[in-house]
Scaffold this motif. Sequence first.
Motif, PDB file in Angstrom:
ATOM      1  N   GLY A 178       0.836  -1.195   0.000  1.00 12.01           N
ATOM      2  CA  GLY A 178       0.000   0.000   0.000  1.00 12.01           C
ATOM      3  C   GLY A 178       0.866   1.238   0.000  1.00 12.01           C
ATOM      4  N   PRO A 179       0.224   2.389   0.023  1.00 12.95           N
ATOM      5  CA  PRO A 179       1.015   3.621   0.025  1.00 12.95           C
ATOM      6  C   PRO A 179       1.871   3.708   1.292  1.00 12.95           C
ATOM      7  CG  PRO A 179      -1.345   4.091   0.247  1.00 12.95           C
ATOM      8  CD  PRO A 179      -1.200   2.627   0.066  1.00 12.95           C
ATOM      9  N   ALA A 228      -5.318  12.642   4.962  1.00 14.10           N
ATOM     10  CA  ALA A 228      -5.175  13.599   3.867  1.00 14.10           C
ATOM     11  C   ALA A 228      -3.697  13.694   3.469  1.00 14.10           C
ATOM     12  CB  ALA A 228      -5.704  14.968   4.298  1.00 14.10           C
ATOM     13  N   PRO A 229      -3.412  14.191   2.258  1.00 15.16           N
ATOM     14  CA  PRO A 229      -2.018  14.322   1.819  1.00 15.16           C
ATOM     15  C   PRO A 229      -1.143  15.177   2.737  1.00 15.16           C
ATOM     16  CG  PRO A 229      -3.494  14.578  -0.040  1.00 15.16           C
ATOM     17  CD  PRO A 229      -4.344  14.524   1.193  1.00 15.16           C
ATOM     18  N   ASP A 230      -1.757  16.115   3.471  1.00 15.83           N
ATOM     19  CA  ASP A 230      -0.980  16.966   4.376  1.00 15.83           C
ATOM     20  C   ASP A 230      -0.711  16.310   5.736  1.00 15.83           C
ATOM     21  OD1 ASP A 230      -3.471  17.095   5.579  1.00 15.83           O
ATOM     22  OD2 ASP A 230      -3.623  19.279   5.528  1.00 15.83           O
ATOM     23  N   GLY A 231      -1.182  15.064   5.940  1.00 18.64           N
ATOM     24  CA  GLY A 231      -0.944  14.351   7.190  1.00 18.64           C
ATOM     25  C   GLY A 231      -2.014  14.563   8.235  1.00 18.64           C
ATOM     26  N   SER A 232      -3.046  15.312   7.928  1.00 19.69           N
ATOM     27  CA  SER A 232      -4.157  15.457   8.866  1.00 19.69           C
ATOM     28  C   SER A 232      -5.154  14.319   8.628  1.00 19.69           C
ATOM     29  CB  SER A 232      -4.837  16.810   8.687  1.00 19.69           C
ATOM     30  OG  SER A 232      -5.413  16.908   7.412  1.00 19.69           O
ATOM     31  N   VAL A 233      -6.092  14.163   9.566  1.00 20.55           N
ATOM     32  CA  VAL A 233      -7.120  13.144   9.456  1.00 20.55           C
ATOM     33  C   VAL A 233      -8.463  13.844   9.346  1.00 20.55           C
ATOM     34  CG1 VAL A 233      -8.204  11.154  10.578  1.00 20.55           C
ATOM     35  CG2 VAL A 233      -5.733  11.509  10.778  1.00 20.55           C
ATOM     36  N   ALA A 268      -0.598   4.708   9.043  1.00 17.01           N
ATOM     37  CA  ALA A 268      -1.455   4.859   7.862  1.00 17.01           C
ATOM     38  C   ALA A 268      -0.786   5.724   6.809  1.00 17.01           C
ATOM     39  CB  ALA A 268      -2.796   5.474   8.260  1.00 17.01           C
ATOM     40  N   GLY A 269      -1.183   5.486   5.562  1.00 12.12           N
ATOM     41  CA  GLY A 269      -0.725   6.273   4.429  1.00 12.12           C
ATOM     42  C   GLY A 269      -1.862   7.131   3.909  1.00 12.12           C
ATOM     43  N   VAL A 270      -1.572   7.945   2.913  1.00 14.95           N
ATOM     44  CA  VAL A 270      -2.572   8.837   2.323  1.00 14.95           C
ATOM     45  C   VAL A 270      -3.744   8.022   1.799  1.00 14.95           C
ATOM     46  CG1 VAL A 270      -3.005  10.499   0.482  1.00 14.95           C
ATOM     47  CG2 VAL A 270      -0.845  10.556   1.713  1.00 14.95           C
TER      48      VAL A 270
END
Length: 145
Positions: free
Chosen positions: A78-79, A132-137, A110-112
């Motif tokens: 996975g990513p 999210a791509p910015d590392g937030s959930v 977890a990954g994006v």
Amino acid sequence: MRTLALLAALAAGLPVPAGADILVATRSVRGQTILGPGDVAVIEGDVVGTLIAPEEAIGQEARVNLYAGRPIRVTDVGPPAIIERNQIVTLRFRSGGLVIAADARALDRAGVGDALRVMNLASRNTVTGFVAPDGSVVVGASMKP
């Protein structure tokens, strides 16, 4: 055994199934390792649910231990993880124009795009959102970032 079945099909004039390619690990790879070109190879075989091209695995993270010569399943990679277990992340709730942010603790890696359970540090409630791509959930009506 496969060769016998192929010869019998040819002799009987039956259609011969086309050989398919599968992706296998070239060496033992530990989980949480980013796969490179030397870690995978394409061999002839027909296993449902496996990757078939090196591009599908290269640059991805092994989610489980991969063993040399064994097929790589779709769920085995996975990513790459951008959030580690116990990391403090920003938890965002979005609904229309409303955005509420809070600090939370990640309960897994977890990954994006992965679903991730986090615990809101202020309320101690556990919720599931998407990375999210910015590392937030992100949680809420439009959960996908």
